[in-house]
Design a protein around this motif. Structure first.
Motif, PDB file in Angstrom:
ATOM      1  N   VAL A  36       0.831  -1.207   0.000  1.00  9.99           N
ATOM      2  CA  VAL A  36       0.000   0.000   0.000  1.00  9.99           C
ATOM      3  C   VAL A  36       0.863   1.253   0.000  1.00  9.99           C
ATOM      4  CG1 VAL A  36      -1.718   1.307   1.307  1.00  9.99           C
ATOM      5  CG2 VAL A  36      -1.905  -1.173   1.145  1.00  9.99           C
ATOM      6  N   SER A  37       1.874   1.292   0.888  1.00 14.02           N
ATOM      7  CA  SER A  37       2.746   2.464   0.949  1.00 14.02           C
ATOM      8  C   SER A  37       4.110   2.122   1.524  1.00 14.02           C
ATOM      9  CB  SER A  37       2.100   3.578   1.773  1.00 14.02           C
ATOM     10  OG  SER A  37       2.056   3.223   3.136  1.00 14.02           O
ATOM     11  N   LEU A  38       5.073   2.976   1.202  1.00 12.12           N
ATOM     12  CA  LEU A  38       6.436   2.838   1.710  1.00 12.12           C
ATOM     13  C   LEU A  38       6.757   4.081   2.519  1.00 12.12           C
ATOM     14  CD1 LEU A  38       8.098   1.787  -1.657  1.00 12.12           C
ATOM     15  CD2 LEU A  38       7.418   0.275   0.177  1.00 12.12           C
ATOM     16  N   GLU A  39       7.127   3.898   3.775  1.00 12.51           N
ATOM     17  CA  GLU A  39       7.477   5.030   4.637  1.00 12.51           C
ATOM     18  C   GLU A  39       8.991   5.090   4.824  1.00 12.51           C
ATOM     19  OE1 GLU A  39       5.121   7.164   5.495  1.00 12.51           O
ATOM     20  OE2 GLU A  39       3.672   5.878   4.474  1.00 12.51           O
ATOM     21  N   LEU A  40       9.712   4.668   3.803  1.00 14.28           N
ATOM     22  CA  LEU A  40      11.170   4.636   3.818  1.00 14.28           C
ATOM     23  C   LEU A  40      11.711   5.905   3.173  1.00 14.28           C
ATOM     24  CD1 LEU A  40      11.366   1.026   2.405  1.00 14.28           C
ATOM     25  CD2 LEU A  40      11.854   1.666   4.759  1.00 14.28           C
ATOM     26  N   SER A  41      12.987   6.191   3.410  1.00 16.92           N
ATOM     27  CA  SER A  41      13.590   7.355   2.767  1.00 16.92           C
ATOM     28  C   SER A  41      15.018   7.040   2.362  1.00 16.92           C
ATOM     29  CB  SER A  41      13.568   8.558   3.717  1.00 16.92           C
ATOM     30  OG  SER A  41      14.307   8.265   4.881  1.00 16.92           O
ATOM     31  N   GLY A  42      15.590   7.901   1.563  1.00 18.45           N
ATOM     32  CA  GLY A  42      16.986   7.801   1.166  1.00 18.45           C
ATOM     33  C   GLY A  42      17.318   6.583   0.323  1.00 18.45           C
ATOM     34  N   LEU A  43      18.525   6.064   0.547  1.00 16.86           N
ATOM     35  CA  LEU A  43      19.027   4.944  -0.248  1.00 16.86           C
ATOM     36  C   LEU A  43      18.213   3.673  -0.046  1.00 16.86           C
ATOM     37  CD1 LEU A  43      22.877   5.441   0.168  1.00 16.86           C
ATOM     38  CD2 LEU A  43      21.469   5.934  -1.840  1.00 16.86           C
ATOM     39  N   LEU A  44      17.710   3.452   1.160  1.00 12.56           N
ATOM     40  CA  LEU A  44      16.902   2.260   1.411  1.00 12.56           C
ATOM     41  C   LEU A  44      15.622   2.298   0.586  1.00 12.56           C
ATOM     42  CD1 LEU A  44      16.414  -0.405   2.813  1.00 12.56           C
ATOM     43  CD2 LEU A  44      15.427   0.863   4.717  1.00 12.56           C
ATOM     44  N   ARG A  45      14.978   3.452   0.521  1.00  8.94           N
ATOM     45  CA  ARG A  45      13.764   3.591  -0.303  1.00  8.94           C
ATOM     46  C   ARG A  45      14.083   3.284  -1.768  1.00  8.94           C
ATOM     47  NH1 ARG A  45       8.707   5.836  -0.156  1.00  8.94           N
ATOM     48  NH2 ARG A  45       7.931   6.627  -2.133  1.00  8.94           N
ATOM     49  N   ARG A  46      15.177   3.817  -2.262  1.00  7.17           N
ATOM     50  CA  ARG A  46      15.572   3.591  -3.655  1.00  7.17           C
ATOM     51  C   ARG A  46      15.817   2.106  -3.909  1.00  7.17           C
ATOM     52  NH1 ARG A  46      14.156   6.099  -7.351  1.00  7.17           N
ATOM     53  NH2 ARG A  46      13.632   4.090  -8.128  1.00  7.17           N
ATOM     54  N   ARG A  47      16.504   1.440  -2.971  1.00  7.42           N
ATOM     55  CA  ARG A  47      16.795   0.012  -3.110  1.00  7.42           C
ATOM     56  C   ARG A  47      15.513  -0.809  -3.158  1.00  7.42           C
ATOM     57  NH1 ARG A  47      17.540  -3.858   1.169  1.00  7.42           N
ATOM     58  NH2 ARG A  47      18.228  -5.788   0.250  1.00  7.42           N
ATOM     59  N   ILE A  48      14.595  -0.508  -2.247  1.00  9.86           N
ATOM     60  CA  ILE A  48      13.330  -1.236  -2.184  1.00  9.86           C
ATOM     61  C   ILE A  48      12.528  -1.032  -3.468  1.00  9.86           C
ATOM     62  CG2 ILE A  48      11.088  -1.327  -0.984  1.00  9.86           C
ATOM     63  CD1 ILE A  48      13.382  -2.696   0.564  1.00  9.86           C
ATOM     64  N   LEU A  49      12.468   0.192  -3.952  1.00  6.04           N
ATOM     65  CA  LEU A  49      11.757   0.470  -5.206  1.00  6.04           C
ATOM     66  C   LEU A  49      12.418  -0.253  -6.380  1.00  6.04           C
ATOM     67  CD1 LEU A  49      11.039   4.285  -4.719  1.00  6.04           C
ATOM     68  CD2 LEU A  49       9.362   2.422  -4.651  1.00  6.04           C
ATOM     69  N   ASP A  50      13.753  -0.260  -6.418  1.00  7.95           N
ATOM     70  CA  ASP A  50      14.482  -0.947  -7.491  1.00  7.95           C
ATOM     71  C   ASP A  50      14.235  -2.454  -7.488  1.00  7.95           C
ATOM     72  OD1 ASP A  50      15.516   1.444  -8.373  1.00  7.95           O
ATOM     73  OD2 ASP A  50      17.499   1.145  -7.468  1.00  7.95           O
ATOM     74  N   LEU A  51      13.941  -3.017  -6.304  1.00 10.39           N
ATOM     75  CA  LEU A  51      13.637  -4.448  -6.201  1.00 10.39           C
ATOM     76  C   LEU A  51      12.220  -4.770  -6.682  1.00 10.39           C
ATOM     77  CD1 LEU A  51      15.284  -5.243  -2.757  1.00 10.39           C
ATOM     78  CD2 LEU A  51      16.023  -6.073  -5.000  1.00 10.39           C
ATOM     79  N   GLY A  52      11.449  -3.735  -7.022  1.00 12.84           N
ATOM     80  CA  GLY A  52      10.092  -3.953  -7.513  1.00 12.84           C
ATOM     81  C   GLY A  52       9.032  -3.911  -6.432  1.00 12.84           C
ATOM     82  N   ILE A  53       9.415  -3.486  -5.243  1.00 11.89           N
ATOM     83  CA  ILE A  53       8.450  -3.377  -4.152  1.00 11.89           C
ATOM     84  C   ILE A  53       7.866  -1.976  -4.195  1.00 11.89           C
ATOM     85  CG2 ILE A  53       8.127  -3.538  -1.655  1.00 11.89           C
ATOM     86  CD1 ILE A  53      10.514  -5.486  -1.616  1.00 11.89           C
TER      87      ILE A  53
END
Length: 88
Positions: free
Chosen positions: A22-39
């Motif tokens: 539903v949503s990602l409450e992450l920021s910075g490099l971790l957010r980018r990594r998670i998005l790049d993994l398709g999440i």
């Protein structure tokens, strides 16, 4: 309360459960990594198993098995699928 959508952290999912991001409450490099993994919001994800000490947990995302730490998955919010929809 009929029709209410329950939103939980991904960290609370038990092995075998399927959910939708539903949503990602992450920021910075971790957010980018998670998005790049398709999440990303709308993605279906299945909890496969937990590590021997309970962390990390393996998730099946878009036909790929990904291990994530509890502290990271506590910031990813999901809608559990109760009707048995298949994830991948």
């Amino acid at each position: 309360m009929k029709g209410a959508v329950r939103i939980d952290p991904l960290a609370d999912l038990s092995p075998g459960s399927v959910c939708e991001i539903v949503s990602l409450e992450l920021s910075g490099l971790l957010r980018r990594r998670i998005l790049d993994l398709g999440i990303v919001p709308g993605t279906l994800i299945r909890c496969i198993r937990r590590g021997p000490s309970g962390d990390p947990t393996a998730y099946l995302v878009r036909e790929t098995l990904i291990a994530l730490r509890r502290e990271d998955t506590a910031q990813i919010f999901v809608r559990r699928l109760s009707n048995g929809e298949e994830c991948v």
